[in-house]
Design a protein around this motif. Structure first.
Motif, PDB file in Angstrom:
ATOM      1  N   ILE B  94       0.850  -1.197   0.000  1.00  0.00           N
ATOM      2  CA  ILE B  94       0.000   0.000   0.000  1.00  0.00           C
ATOM      3  C   ILE B  94       0.879   1.238   0.000  1.00  0.00           C
ATOM      4  CG2 ILE B  94      -1.835   1.234   1.186  1.00  0.00           C
ATOM      5  CD1 ILE B  94      -2.558  -1.418   2.554  1.00  0.00           C
ATOM      6  N   GLU B  95       0.660   2.061  -0.998  1.00  0.00           N
ATOM      7  CA  GLU B  95       1.415   3.292  -1.107  1.00  0.00           C
ATOM      8  C   GLU B  95       0.871   4.339  -0.151  1.00  0.00           C
ATOM      9  OE1 GLU B  95       1.843   5.867  -4.971  1.00  0.00           O
ATOM     10  OE2 GLU B  95       2.295   3.774  -5.368  1.00  0.00           O
ATOM     11  N   ARG B  96      -0.453   4.427  -0.131  1.00  0.00           N
ATOM     12  CA  ARG B  96      -1.100   5.471   0.644  1.00  0.00           C
ATOM     13  C   ARG B  96      -2.552   5.082   0.863  1.00  0.00           C
ATOM     14  NH1 ARG B  96      -0.200   9.630  -2.730  1.00  0.00           N
ATOM     15  NH2 ARG B  96      -2.348   9.892  -3.340  1.00  0.00           N
ATOM     16  N   ILE B  97      -3.116   5.497   1.982  1.00  0.00           N
ATOM     17  CA  ILE B  97      -4.543   5.298   2.219  1.00  0.00           C
ATOM     18  C   ILE B  97      -5.182   6.675   2.292  1.00  0.00           C
ATOM     19  CG2 ILE B  97      -6.287   4.461   3.835  1.00  0.00           C
ATOM     20  CD1 ILE B  97      -4.329   2.269   4.641  1.00  0.00           C
ATOM     21  N   VAL B  98      -6.221   6.875   1.493  1.00  0.00           N
ATOM     22  CA  VAL B  98      -6.879   8.178   1.430  1.00  0.00           C
ATOM     23  C   VAL B  98      -8.349   7.991   1.781  1.00  0.00           C
ATOM     24  CG1 VAL B  98      -7.606  10.022  -0.112  1.00  0.00           C
ATOM     25  CG2 VAL B  98      -5.294   9.118  -0.285  1.00  0.00           C
ATOM     26  N   ILE B  99      -8.868   8.903   2.597  1.00  0.00           N
ATOM     27  CA  ILE B  99     -10.293   8.878   2.901  1.00  0.00           C
ATOM     28  C   ILE B  99     -10.891  10.203   2.462  1.00  0.00           C
ATOM     29  CG2 ILE B  99     -12.033   8.764   4.723  1.00  0.00           C
ATOM     30  CD1 ILE B  99     -10.040   6.960   6.231  1.00  0.00           C
ATOM     31  N   GLU B 100     -11.835  10.157   1.547  1.00  0.00           N
ATOM     32  CA  GLU B 100     -12.531  11.379   1.127  1.00  0.00           C
ATOM     33  C   GLU B 100     -13.990  11.043   0.901  1.00  0.00           C
ATOM     34  OE1 GLU B 100     -11.385  12.850  -2.749  1.00  0.00           O
ATOM     35  OE2 GLU B 100     -10.629  10.915  -3.368  1.00  0.00           O
ATOM     36  N   HIS B 101     -14.864  11.960   1.269  1.00  0.00           N
ATOM     37  CA  HIS B 101     -16.311  11.805   1.102  1.00  0.00           C
ATOM     38  C   HIS B 101     -16.798  10.491   1.716  1.00  0.00           C
ATOM     39  CE1 HIS B 101     -16.017  15.230  -1.520  1.00  0.00           C
ATOM     40  NE2 HIS B 101     -15.180  14.594  -2.294  1.00  0.00           N
ATOM     41  N   GLY B 102     -16.174  10.066   2.816  1.00  0.00           N
ATOM     42  CA  GLY B 102     -16.613   8.840   3.473  1.00  0.00           C
ATOM     43  C   GLY B 102     -16.262   7.577   2.713  1.00  0.00           C
ATOM     44  N   GLU B 103     -15.351   7.660   1.744  1.00  0.00           N
ATOM     45  CA  GLU B 103     -14.932   6.489   0.982  1.00  0.00           C
ATOM     46  C   GLU B 103     -13.441   6.288   1.215  1.00  0.00           C
ATOM     47  OE1 GLU B 103     -16.105   7.071  -3.131  1.00  0.00           O
ATOM     48  OE2 GLU B 103     -17.820   8.213  -2.442  1.00  0.00           O
ATOM     49  N   ILE B 104     -13.041   5.029   1.354  1.00  0.00           N
ATOM     50  CA  ILE B 104     -11.626   4.740   1.597  1.00  0.00           C
ATOM     51  C   ILE B 104     -10.983   4.248   0.302  1.00  0.00           C
ATOM     52  CG2 ILE B 104     -12.032   2.370   2.411  1.00  0.00           C
ATOM     53  CD1 ILE B 104      -9.736   2.968   4.486  1.00  0.00           C
ATOM     54  N   THR B 105      -9.788   4.779   0.045  1.00  0.00           N
ATOM     55  CA  THR B 105      -9.053   4.393  -1.163  1.00  0.00           C
ATOM     56  C   THR B 105      -7.703   3.835  -0.762  1.00  0.00           C
ATOM     57  OG1 THR B 105     -10.067   6.259  -2.292  1.00  0.00           O
ATOM     58  CG2 THR B 105      -8.234   5.178  -3.406  1.00  0.00           C
ATOM     59  N   TYR B 106      -7.384   2.642  -1.251  1.00  0.00           N
ATOM     60  CA  TYR B 106      -6.057   2.076  -1.065  1.00  0.00           C
ATOM     61  C   TYR B 106      -5.270   2.282  -2.357  1.00  0.00           C
ATOM     62  CZ  TYR B 106      -8.107  -0.295   2.969  1.00  0.00           C
ATOM     63  OH  TYR B 106      -8.740  -0.570   4.150  1.00  0.00           O
ATOM     64  N   HIS B 107      -4.227   3.092  -2.271  1.00  0.00           N
ATOM     65  CA  HIS B 107      -3.352   3.239  -3.428  1.00  0.00           C
ATOM     66  C   HIS B 107      -2.322   2.117  -3.354  1.00  0.00           C
ATOM     67  CE1 HIS B 107      -4.637   7.256  -4.903  1.00  0.00           C
ATOM     68  NE2 HIS B 107      -5.136   7.313  -3.686  1.00  0.00           N
ATOM     69  N   VAL B 108      -2.351   1.231  -4.338  1.00  0.00           N
ATOM     70  CA  VAL B 108      -1.553   0.009  -4.286  1.00  0.00           C
ATOM     71  C   VAL B 108      -0.479   0.062  -5.366  1.00  0.00           C
ATOM     72  CG1 VAL B 108      -1.663  -2.498  -4.499  1.00  0.00           C
ATOM     73  CG2 VAL B 108      -3.525  -1.272  -3.400  1.00  0.00           C
ATOM     74  N   ARG B 109       0.713  -0.408  -5.016  1.00  0.00           N
ATOM     75  CA  ARG B 109       1.778  -0.494  -6.032  1.00  0.00           C
ATOM     76  C   ARG B 109       1.415  -1.609  -7.001  1.00  0.00           C
ATOM     77  NH1 ARG B 109       4.572   0.728  -1.433  1.00  0.00           N
ATOM     78  NH2 ARG B 109       5.578   2.764  -1.516  1.00  0.00           N
ATOM     79  N   ARG B 110       1.620  -1.317  -8.287  1.00  0.00           N
ATOM     80  CA  ARG B 110       1.053  -2.225  -9.289  1.00  0.00           C
ATOM     81  C   ARG B 110       1.617  -3.632  -9.212  1.00  0.00           C
ATOM     82  NH1 ARG B 110       3.755  -0.201 -15.026  1.00  0.00           N
ATOM     83  NH2 ARG B 110       5.748   0.441 -14.184  1.00  0.00           N
ATOM     84  N   GLU B 111       2.897  -3.778  -8.797  1.00  0.00           N
ATOM     85  CA  GLU B 111       3.470  -5.127  -8.783  1.00  0.00           C
ATOM     86  C   GLU B 111       2.821  -6.014  -7.719  1.00  0.00           C
ATOM     87  OE1 GLU B 111       5.019  -2.261  -8.469  1.00  0.00           O
ATOM     88  OE2 GLU B 111       6.610  -2.251  -6.946  1.00  0.00           O
ATOM     89  N   HIS B 112       2.125  -5.387  -6.761  1.00  0.00           N
ATOM     90  CA  HIS B 112       1.493  -6.178  -5.696  1.00  0.00           C
ATOM     91  C   HIS B 112      -0.015  -6.259  -5.845  1.00  0.00           C
ATOM     92  CE1 HIS B 112       5.369  -6.182  -3.880  1.00  0.00           C
ATOM     93  NE2 HIS B 112       5.376  -4.885  -3.674  1.00  0.00           N
ATOM     94  N   LEU B 113      -0.533  -5.839  -6.982  1.00  0.00           N
ATOM     95  CA  LEU B 113      -1.993  -5.745  -7.113  1.00  0.00           C
ATOM     96  C   LEU B 113      -2.674  -7.111  -6.983  1.00  0.00           C
ATOM     97  CD1 LEU B 113      -4.514  -4.092  -7.717  1.00  0.00           C
ATOM     98  CD2 LEU B 113      -4.126  -4.485 -10.141  1.00  0.00           C
ATOM     99  N   ILE B 114      -2.130  -8.133  -7.652  1.00  0.00           N
ATOM    100  CA  ILE B 114      -2.832  -9.419  -7.658  1.00  0.00           C
ATOM    101  C   ILE B 114      -2.882 -10.043  -6.258  1.00  0.00           C
ATOM    102  CG2 ILE B 114      -2.772 -11.786  -8.556  1.00  0.00           C
ATOM    103  CD1 ILE B 114      -2.078 -10.624 -11.250  1.00  0.00           C
ATOM    104  N   PRO B 115      -1.726 -10.159  -5.535  1.00  0.00           N
ATOM    105  CA  PRO B 115      -1.856 -10.679  -4.164  1.00  0.00           C
ATOM    106  C   PRO B 115      -2.760  -9.805  -3.289  1.00  0.00           C
ATOM    107  CG  PRO B 115       0.421 -10.007  -4.636  1.00  0.00           C
ATOM    108  CD  PRO B 115      -0.322  -9.978  -5.924  1.00  0.00           C
ATOM    109  N   PHE B 116      -2.763  -8.516  -3.561  1.00  0.00           N
ATOM    110  CA  PHE B 116      -3.583  -7.603  -2.759  1.00  0.00           C
ATOM    111  C   PHE B 116      -5.066  -7.912  -2.944  1.00  0.00           C
ATOM    112  CE2 PHE B 116      -5.711  -3.550  -1.921  1.00  0.00           C
ATOM    113  CZ  PHE B 116      -5.124  -3.185  -0.717  1.00  0.00           C
ATOM    114  N   VAL B 117      -5.522  -7.967  -4.194  1.00  0.00           N
ATOM    115  CA  VAL B 117      -6.962  -8.213  -4.398  1.00  0.00           C
ATOM    116  C   VAL B 117      -7.324  -9.652  -4.063  1.00  0.00           C
ATOM    117  CG1 VAL B 117      -7.353  -6.364  -6.056  1.00  0.00           C
ATOM    118  CG2 VAL B 117      -6.664  -8.620  -6.877  1.00  0.00           C
ATOM    119  N   THR B 118      -6.358 -10.575  -4.204  1.00  0.00           N
ATOM    120  CA  THR B 118      -6.647 -11.951  -3.811  1.00  0.00           C
ATOM    121  C   THR B 118      -6.939 -12.017  -2.321  1.00  0.00           C
ATOM    122  OG1 THR B 118      -5.117 -12.658  -5.529  1.00  0.00           O
ATOM    123  CG2 THR B 118      -5.818 -14.323  -3.969  1.00  0.00           C
ATOM    124  N   ALA B 119      -6.131 -11.300  -1.544  1.00  0.00           N
ATOM    125  CA  ALA B 119      -6.380 -11.253  -0.104  1.00  0.00           C
ATOM    126  C   ALA B 119      -7.738 -10.624   0.182  1.00  0.00           C
ATOM    127  CB  ALA B 119      -5.273 -10.465   0.595  1.00  0.00           C
TER     128      ALA B 119
END
Lengths: 438, 248
Positions: B94-119
């Motif tokens: 995770i590069e950064r976690i952003v919360i705006e308008h009551g929504e959470i965003t996980y900024h993920v480094r692209r090389e780790h995207l697949i294990p991230f969404v699998t989890a």
């Protein structure tokens, strides 16, 4: 093969669009295999709900492979939105899924309002009318699904009934918004205008008539042996398949999962209304048909609740930096800005004139950020991803249209079945190509 | 022009450059997405308004810090544990976690995207089984992160929704495909490839979907013109929308 055979090994920088009669030159005849025929169903075919192209690989009457080709109705709405003001955007998004315009408008406006931070300031009356219009729209959209679905399967009376009843709802739309389709009625901050005089009475009368007529439709089809033979067990897709393929709406609810965004992630105050989420456990086109019938009844109840809740009040936010300044009125030369408003801004208040000019030519600015808003459209999850860069124009608007995602189920539903069942499967999905291609 | 006209921003030493860290303090600082100049679309000598010298920096949302509030903390804890179970430290993915308008965003480094969404999909405490597809955004001035892919995931089980955002540079427009985890993304990734030119590595058949097969260019990119035509009406000419005066 003739001289026109394409040489795929040749080192050329080209690609080929395979349409119509080109198949013979592209596909070499199979050797030693049973003969397969590739049939192009569409893009111009009455039973594919618009310009959907189905590429069917068939053996006899069995479908071996089915692929959907889309893009024939792509109009670049998302790109165009980036060159118009936030308010003008409504005029574009209403044309996406043209059978559910109010859902597109509401979803877009909810997104813009969330970015503006005015979600809580939308007047109660505007929200109630939004719900009212959406539920009427759900009825008119489901009636097309039933009508065209019936037509495709040979039930012509269902088509006549469906379109006759839909016309009643469209009459209401015309009375309230001025148009039968492409309304641009819901605007960021509220509504374009209030309900006209006598609208509530007319809606109530139409509800009574629709209740009576829906009984005719269900009497005609629910226990109809031919209808059941054509739709039961056809277009099978279970919960696992729906989850993997991202299928929402009646198709998902026909697997028994009561997933409805109006309940799970309420918007426009849906949590305060009393309604049920109909489900079936059949996983087939017949179950989807039953769900649409039941949902129309629920929508009638919701419209009734909306009528009870209507109280006089504004239909646009009070913030004059956002609210469209003028009101529409019928003048000598047709509908236009009300003379009273013109008189005020031209004769009495220079500030009002400046505000009017700035809002109309320039529009309002939306703070930078992004948001994702979803609503339960007649076809499932309609999501809008809106991103702003602080300007008077959207930076990016993406519509996650339910028809687009749901069409991916065509191969899973129709491969291994009969050609005729492909039509029943697609009718069960009820795709609207305006929304698929945008 | 009066004396109060601001100095030409081009010559200012503290000139903000898009893509640069504002504070220079590493990943968690805000980054400049875009630098806007002037107003009313007037650039150069024609500007008599004095607004031509305006400089407006658009920055990324600041990274959120704990406690995030609501179920965000709980979900992020579970996510960190799930990633650790898979041998992937959360700070690396995770590069950064952003919360705006009551929504959470996980900024993920692209090389780790697949294990991230699998989890996200498989972990019972997370169970984000529903993917609403991917949407692209093109930030031409966001150096090194020009192209963004934005995923919206929902857990019907827990009634939660999150956003996962991945970026890639325009010079290397590759992001791993998550079709193997969420098959629904098949068409969504084709659409984003079609319109933005993001190549989703590992996609089973990454072809154009809405534009014709032989189309040149990726229309939703900001450097792709709208290509409108002027319309004449009663002797006057209305320019195409992309040539009209803008107010950004």
């Amino acid at each position: 093969m003739s001289d026109t055979t394409l040489d795929f090994d040749a080192d050329v920088d080209a690609s080929y669009t395979v349409t119509g009669n080109d198949w013979q030159t592209v596909l070499p005849a199979p050797e030693g295999e049973k003969q397969r025929i590739v049939v192009n169903m569409g893009p111009q075919h009455p039973s594919t709900h618009g310009v959907l192209r189905l590429i069917l690989d068939i053996e006899g009457e069995s479908v071996i492979e089915a692929r959907a080709g889309i893009g024939y109705l792509h109009t670049g709405i998302e790109k165009n939105l980036e060159y118009r003001s936030w308010v003008q955007g409504v005029t574009f998004v209403t044309r996406m899924d043209y059978l559910s315009p109010f859902f597109n408008e509401t979803a877009y406006c909810l997104g813009v309002e969330r970015l503006l931070g005015i979600t809580d300031e939308i007047p109660e009356r505007a929200t109630v009318i939004r719900v009212l219009m959406m539920e009427l729209n759900r009825i008119s959209s489901h009636l097309v699904a039933l009508g065209t679905g019936g037509l495709e399967l040979g039930a012509l009376t269902a088509m006549i009934f469906g379109f006759r009843e839909r016309e009643l709802v469209l009459d209401l739309f015309e009375m309230i918004t001025g148009l039968r389709m492409n309304h641009a009625y819901i605007r960021p901050g509220g509504l374009a205008q209030d309900l006209p005089d006598g609208a509530e009475k007319k809606i109530a009368e139409t509800l009574t008539l629709l209740r009576k007529r829906f009984k005719d439709t269900s009497d005609l089809l629910v226990d109809n042996a031919i209808w059941m033979a054509r739709t039961k067990g056809v277009g099978y897709l279970d919960l696992e398949g729906c989850m993997a393929l991202g299928i929402s709406g009646p198709v998902l609810r026909a697997t028994g999962l009561p997933h409805d965004i109006r309940k799970t992630d309420p918007y426009c105050g849906y949590e305060t209304y009393d309604f049920k989420v109909p489900t079936e456990n059949t996983n087939d086109s017949y179950g989807r048909f039953l769900i649409r019938l039941a949902e129309m009844q629920e929508s009638l109840n919701l419209v009734e609740q909306c009528l009870d809740r209507l109280r006089p009040g504004p239909v646009m936010v009070a913030d004059k930096k956002i609210a469209w300044p003028s009101q529409l009125a019928i003048g000598a030369d047709g509908m236009g800005n009300s003379l009273e408003h013109i008189r005020t801004i031209m004769g009495e208040s220079m500030e009002a004139l400046i505000h009017h000019f700035k809002l109309v030519t320039e529009g309002f600015q939306v703070p930078p950020g992004q948001t994702y808003v979803r609503v339960e459209s007649p076809r499932g999850e309609l999501g809008v991803h809106v991103a702003s860069m602080g300007g008077t124009r959207p930076y990016r608007v993406h519509f996650r249209d339910p028809s687009f995602a749901n069409l991916q189920a065509v191969p899973a539903m129709s491969e291994g079945g009969m050609v005729s069942d492909v039509i029943a499967s697609v009718a069960g999905i009820d795709p609207v190509m305006g929304g698929v291609d945008r | 022009m009066s004396d109060s006209t601001p100095s030409d921003p081009q010559t200012t030493a503290t000139e903000p450059v898009a893509g640069q860290d504002v504070a220079g303090a590493g990943e968690s600082a805000q980054e400049v997405i875009e630098v806007k100049r002037g107003s009313f679309g007037v650039i150069g000598t024609g500007d008599t308004s004095g607004f031509g010298g305006l400089v407006d920096k658009i920055e990324t949302e600041p990274a959120a810090s704990r406690p995030y509030g609501g179920w965000f903390d709980d979900a992020t804890d579970e996510l960190e544990l799930a990633l650790a179970d898979r041998g992937l430290p959360a700070t690396e993915a995770i590069e950064r976690i952003v919360i705006e308008h009551g929504e959470i965003t996980y900024h993920v480094r692209r090389e780790h995207l697949i294990p991230f969404v699998t989890a996200l999909r498989n972990e019972p405490a997370l169970r984000f089984e529903w993917c609403s597809g991917v949407s692209g955004i093109h930030y031409p001035d966001f150096v090194g992160k020009e192209l963004h892919a934005v995923y919206h995931l929902t857990s019907i089980t827990h009634g939660r929704s999150i956003r996962v955002e991945v970026s890639c540079p325009d010079t290397d427009p590759h992001i791993p495909s998550i079709v193997s985890v969420y098959p629904t993304n098949d068409w969504h990734e084709r659409e984003t490839y079609d319109f933005f030119g993001i190549v989703f590595d590992g996609h089973p058949a990454l072809t154009r979907i809405l534009m014709p097969d032989d189309w040149v260019g990726h229309p939703q990119r900001k450097d792709y013109p709208l290509n409108g035509i002027a319309v004449e009406y009663k002797g006057a000419t209305v320019p195409p929308p992309d040539d009209r005066r803008g107010y950004n």
